[in-house]
Design a protein around this motif. Structure first.
Motif, short mmCIF file in Angstrom:
data_model
loop_
_atom_site.label_atom_id
_atom_site.label_comp_id
_atom_site.label_asym_id
_atom_site.label_seq_id
_atom_site.Cartn_x
_atom_site.Cartn_y
_atom_site.Cartn_z
N GLU A 26 0.83 -1.21 0.00
CA GLU A 26 0.00 0.00 0.00
C GLU A 26 0.86 1.26 0.00
O GLU A 26 0.52 2.26 -0.65
CB GLU A 26 -0.93 0.00 1.23
CG GLU A 26 -2.06 -1.02 1.16
CD GLU A 26 -1.60 -2.45 1.38
OE1 GLU A 26 -0.46 -2.64 1.91
OE2 GLU A 26 -2.34 -3.37 1.02
N LYS A 33 -8.07 5.18 -8.04
CA LYS A 33 -9.14 4.67 -7.17
C LYS A 33 -8.65 3.40 -6.48
O LYS A 33 -9.30 2.36 -6.50
CB LYS A 33 -10.41 4.42 -7.99
CG LYS A 33 -10.99 5.70 -8.59
CD LYS A 33 -12.28 5.43 -9.36
CE LYS A 33 -12.83 6.73 -9.94
NZ LYS A 33 -14.08 6.53 -10.71
N ASN A 73 -8.56 2.55 -3.51
CA ASN A 73 -9.36 2.02 -2.41
C ASN A 73 -10.27 0.87 -2.86
O ASN A 73 -10.79 0.13 -2.03
CB ASN A 73 -10.21 3.13 -1.79
CG ASN A 73 -11.17 3.76 -2.79
OD1 ASN A 73 -10.79 4.06 -3.92
ND2 ASN A 73 -12.41 3.98 -2.38
N ARG A 74 -10.43 0.69 -4.16
CA ARG A 74 -11.27 -0.40 -4.68
C ARG A 74 -10.48 -1.70 -4.87
O ARG A 74 -11.05 -2.72 -5.24
CB ARG A 74 -11.87 0.00 -6.04
CG ARG A 74 -12.79 1.21 -5.98
CD ARG A 74 -13.38 1.45 -7.36
NE ARG A 74 -14.28 2.61 -7.37
CZ ARG A 74 -14.96 3.01 -8.43
NH1 ARG A 74 -14.83 2.35 -9.58
NH2 ARG A 74 -15.75 4.07 -8.36
#
Length: 510
Positions: free
Chosen positions: A117, A315, A317-318
């Motif tokens: 991450e 995006k 977070n998906r």
């Protein structure tokens, strides 16, 4: 039938005593341990001009007149030792690369150990620095391959009041439709603009089409036969009602029958010639426009654009990310991450992230579910396949540009519904039905488009330079019934795979 042309192998590396006589280096890159071809290796001449090996490890690199035998050829691929040699030392038709042992760079070891991450956050922070969205001119080669399979072709014959339109005729219709067909289109040109499709230009240099004209001839002959049957059985003051399920379409007989030409006067002939000229002009314009549109869709798919379908960065977070490995491309350290959707996202894949500047230098992706499905009244569509890869390289200004792009797009189409063709009379009122053909069709096909683009040069241009570009819409593809290795001689392209080399049409038509 054709006298088929002999297909000559292109794996030849010819070096004479006078090096300037050598025009092309052609070879195949293989793993030294497994002897297997290495696809998508980068071949660079003096770190500037280069190509990519195809899925079979093959490449050909055109040398210009300024090339010297002391110029270096550098070959690199993820997980392998880079190979750099002067041109005059490449004398074999096979080039072997050795797997690179993973020895962590001390600088990287001493740095913070990133989680998956955290690496994605670094990629996001460095996107604007690593990738440019400025106006550019790109010299590129674009190969578009299309393969279609007719997977089902059934019908149930119910009724026909026209004797010639019987089961025997319908069987001949199905036999005429090719069960498998392939088509290859290739272009070389200069592509100008940014990433918006409305702000792009394409000037073509050369183009080719490789397909079987026999299938087109079969369908044309069938159409003529069908029209001949209708001429003999249908009145010219009639029209057709074509019904399939709940819907109907009206078609005038005059739209199907072509007028006799025996009595055509000079004015009619002139009009016909003008129409043919207009069609040819539109064909020229539409070929280039269609290719520009296809390239525009490819360019806007790049992951660093905010509106890209590959939205795993903007995006993130998906998606879920997982650290997989650490390796090298030549001497460059690379992190390898896998990603997959958490919930409703469409793609999964693998990222190769440069350890120094956090640029994604390679991306492999594939869809995890159908991107679009449609089903209504016996007609269904399933866009089930979207997978590909992108490879980027850094220019002298330290900015990354797309070097190679590949994608496969697949769809399945099925039709299962009744079909009626009814002749109705324009003048007779009331029950004016004349003839009818009634059947139930059950057909399905699957098709795959494969796009391959290699970009040889990319340079930033000004708005004035872009506005001054005049698109070349006069170049049309040269038809080839089978692969001709001489057609692209003198140009850098993506090497054709074995399927393209082996392609042979049944009949050549001049």
């Amino acid at each position: 039938m054709l006298n088929f042309k002999t297909l000559f192998p292109i794996f030849l590396v010819a070096f004479a005593c006078n090096f300037n006589q050598a025009q092309v280096i052609s070879s195949v890159v293989k793993d030294s341990a497994t002897q297997q071809p290495i696809p998508y290796a980068t071949i660079l001449l003096s770190n500037k001009k280069g190509v990519i090996t195809n899925e079979e490890g093959r490449f050909s690199l055109l040398l210009d007149k300024n090339s010297k035998d002391t110029d270096s050829l550098f070959i690199s691929c993820i997980g392998y030792e880079g190979l750099r040699k002067p041109l005059n030392q490449f004398t074999e038709s096979v080039i072997f690369l050795s797997a690179k042992p993973i020895e962590l760079n001390p600088v990287i070891v001493s740095n913070k150990q990133y989680t998956a991450e955290e690496l994605i956050e670094q990629v996001k922070e460095h996107i604007d620095k690593n990738y440019s969205t400025a106006l550019t001119k790109k010299r590129l080669f674009f190969r578009d391959s299309y393969h279609q399979n007719l997977t089902k072709s059934n019908y149930t014959f119910k009724e026909s009041t026209i004797a010639a339109l019987n089961e025997k005729f319908l069987d001949s219709v199905l036999n005429t439709i090719p069960k498998k067909s392939s088509r290859y289109t290739e272009i070389l040109g200069d592509f100008y603009g940014k990433y918006e499709k409305d702000n792009q230009k394409l000037t073509l240099i050369k183009a080719s089409e490789l397909y079987d004209k026999q299938s087109e001839l079969d369908i044309t002959a069938l159409e003529e036969k069908f029209n001949d049957i209708l001429k003999k059985n249908i009145k010219h003051d009639s029209y057709f009602k074509i019904k399939s399920g709940l819907f109907g379409t009206k078609v005038d007989v005059d739209e199907i029958f072509t007028p006799e030409n025996e009595g055509a006067d000079a004015e009619a002939l002139k009009k016909e010639l003008e129409e043919k000229k207009k069609k040819e002009e539109n064909r020229k314009k539409n070929f280039a426009s269609f290719k520009k549109g296809s390239l525009g869709k490819i360019m806007e798919k790049q992951f660093f654009l905010k509106d890209s379908d590959l939205n795993f960065i903007h995006k993130d977070n998906r998606y879920s990310f997982k650290m997989v490995d650490f390796t090298y491309i030549g001497d460059d350290a690379v992190y390898i991450l896998d990603f997959e959707p958490k919930r409703s996202a469409d793609y999964k894949g693998r990222l190769y992230i440069h350890a120094d500047d956090f640029a994604i230098i390679r991306l492999d992706y594939s869809n995890v579910k159908s991107l679009r499905t449609f089903k209504l009244l016996g007609v269904s569509l399933d866009q089930h396949l979207d997978k590909g890869k992108m490879i980027f390289s850094k220019n002298e200004e330290g900015v990354y540009h797309l070097r190679y792009f590949e994608e496969e797009l697949g769809a399945k189409v099925a039709i299962k519904r009744p079909l009626k063709i009814i002749e109705l009379n324009k003048r007779v009122k009331g029950r004016n039905k004349q003839n009818e053909l009634s059947l139930k069709i059950d057909m399905a096909s699957s098709g795959v488009n494969r796009h391959e683009v290699i970009l040889f040069d990319s340079e930033t241009i000004t708005s004035q330079q872009f506005n001054a570009v005049q698109e070349n819409n006069t170049v049309l593809p040269t038809y080839m019934p089978n692969y001709d290795p001489e057609f692209w001689k003198g140009y850098n392209i993506i090497e054709p795979n074995q399927a393209i080399k082996d392609f042979t049409a049944q009949v050549e038509v001049n």
